[in-house]
Design an enzyme around this catalytic site. Sequence first.
Site, mmCIF file in Angstrom:
data_model
loop_
_atom_site.group_PDB
_atom_site.id
_atom_site.type_symbol
_atom_site.label_atom_id
_atom_site.label_comp_id
_atom_site.label_asym_id
_atom_site.label_seq_id
_atom_site.Cartn_x
_atom_site.Cartn_y
_atom_site.Cartn_z
ATOM 1 N N TYR A 6 0.827 -1.208 0.000
ATOM 2 C CA TYR A 6 0.000 0.000 0.000
ATOM 3 C C TYR A 6 0.857 1.251 0.000
ATOM 4 C CZ TYR A 6 0.876 0.989 4.978
ATOM 5 O OH TYR A 6 1.467 1.308 6.181
ATOM 6 N N HIS A 56 -1.132 -21.159 0.457
ATOM 7 C CA HIS A 56 -0.018 -20.209 0.640
ATOM 8 C C HIS A 56 0.650 -19.883 -0.699
ATOM 9 C CE1 HIS A 56 -0.599 -21.251 4.804
ATOM 10 N NE2 HIS A 56 0.307 -20.367 5.181
ATOM 11 N N LYS A 88 6.433 -1.720 1.816
ATOM 12 C CA LYS A 88 5.259 -1.164 2.501
ATOM 13 C C LYS A 88 4.106 -2.164 2.374
ATOM 14 C CE LYS A 88 3.142 3.391 3.316
ATOM 15 N NZ LYS A 88 3.307 3.380 4.767
ATOM 16 N N GLU A 99 12.627 2.590 13.426
ATOM 17 C CA GLU A 99 11.653 3.621 13.054
ATOM 18 C C GLU A 99 10.503 3.567 14.044
ATOM 19 O OE1 GLU A 99 9.862 2.762 9.204
ATOM 20 O OE2 GLU A 99 9.899 0.614 9.599
ATOM 21 N N LEU A 155 11.150 1.547 6.662
ATOM 22 C CA LEU A 155 10.516 2.075 5.452
ATOM 23 C C LEU A 155 11.241 3.354 5.030
ATOM 24 C CD1 LEU A 155 7.930 1.509 3.682
ATOM 25 C CD2 LEU A 155 6.981 3.502 4.850
HETATM 26 N N1 PDD Z 1 2.841 5.147 7.323
HETATM 27 N N2 PDD Z 1 7.570 3.901 8.716
HETATM 28 C C1 PDD Z 1 6.412 3.232 8.798
HETATM 29 C C2 PDD Z 1 6.421 1.867 9.408
HETATM 30 C C3 PDD Z 1 5.226 3.808 8.314
HETATM 31 O O1 PDD Z 1 4.079 3.115 8.370
HETATM 32 C C4 PDD Z 1 5.263 5.119 7.767
HETATM 33 C C5 PDD Z 1 4.049 5.805 7.237
HETATM 34 C C6 PDD Z 1 6.500 5.787 7.717
HETATM 35 C C7 PDD Z 1 6.637 7.169 7.127
HETATM 36 O O2 PDD Z 1 6.602 7.123 5.719
HETATM 37 P P1 PDD Z 1 6.035 8.332 4.842
HETATM 38 O O3 PDD Z 1 6.786 9.529 5.260
HETATM 39 O O4 PDD Z 1 6.324 7.919 3.460
HETATM 40 O O5 PDD Z 1 4.560 8.452 5.145
HETATM 41 C C8 PDD Z 1 7.631 5.151 8.181
HETATM 42 C C9 PDD Z 1 1.645 5.637 6.720
HETATM 43 C C10 PDD Z 1 1.376 7.085 6.918
HETATM 44 C C11 PDD Z 1 0.498 4.738 7.126
HETATM 45 O O6 PDD Z 1 0.757 3.563 7.329
HETATM 46 O O7 PDD Z 1 -0.627 5.208 7.235
#
Ligand code: PDD
Length: 288
Positions: free
Chosen positions: A35, A105, A150, A182, A206
């Site tokens: 996503y 799977h 992601k 993170e 990420l």
């Molecule tokens: N998530 N790390 C993780 C695990 C995240 O889920 C996200 C963002 C980020 C930051 O990435 P970005 O700056 O590209 O949004 C880092 C989104 C906002 C979500 O899961 O809704």
Amino acid sequence: MSRAPLAHLNGALVPLAEARVSVLDRGFLFGDGVYEMVPAYGGRPFRLEAHLDRLGRSLAAVGIPNPHDPGRWRAIVEEVVAANGGGDLAVYLQVTRGAAPARDHAPPTDLRPTVLVMASPLRPRAAEVMEAGVSAVRLEDIRWARCDIKAVTLLANVLARREAARRGAAEAILVRDGEVTEGAASNVFAVLGGVLVTPPKGPRLLPGITRDVVLELAAAEGIPAREAPVAADDLDRAEEIWLTSSTRELVPVTRLDGVPVGDGRPGPLWRRLDAAYQALKARHRAGA
Ligand code: PDD
């Protein structure tokens, strides 16, 4: 966005409340999908190209064919933004491997990916967050070894956020082998000896789009910044800690594990870079 939300599902615009997928969808059964979350300001998707690049990399990493080229993705995102009244929105894009005839799977190779794009209002950050910052807790990072993808498979992230909430915190800062990776849904920055530091890209985290923007803005502002490992213990002496994400932007952490960070107030470097980020958003909104 007062009207009922509309979503794009497999090529059609439908009321979100009526959007349906099969229970055999591999996203539902296995979390077999990826996503993106793209902010739109003034009806204009922000850093869309970078998000679509990352989506392409996530799809390639898990072997799901990219159902659309960037031009078609942009058209779909713009259609969903317009259908939901424009303005400031969080646009969610999801692609799963699709629905197979039976649960197995091993995925069949001829599936049609399921594509969902939906939008929800992106609310301005609470004044309280800007004035007082938020609390975070350090937790062991129990996720898999490809956190650069992601993936919709977010159970470990959900459990971390659940535990953070249980401890009255807004985010979990994840720690693997003694190093910060993170946040459960954000990237982490620390100010150490006047230098902005964030853990380097790699399979443990990420590659956040907001993280990239912050590093660009720091360079433009002449703020010294480094991508380098951050020991979990370094956070005990950090002058500032921030979280970044597309939906939460730059959030100052003012309490870590119940202890004030620095003087317990949002710090001066956060103030500078947050102002630069808001200015960039304003230019984007105005069509620059
Ligand atoms: N998530 N790390 C993780 C695990 C995240 O889920 C996200 C963002 C980020 C930051 O990435 P970005 O700056 O590209 O949004 C880092 C989104 C906002 C979500 O899961 O809704």
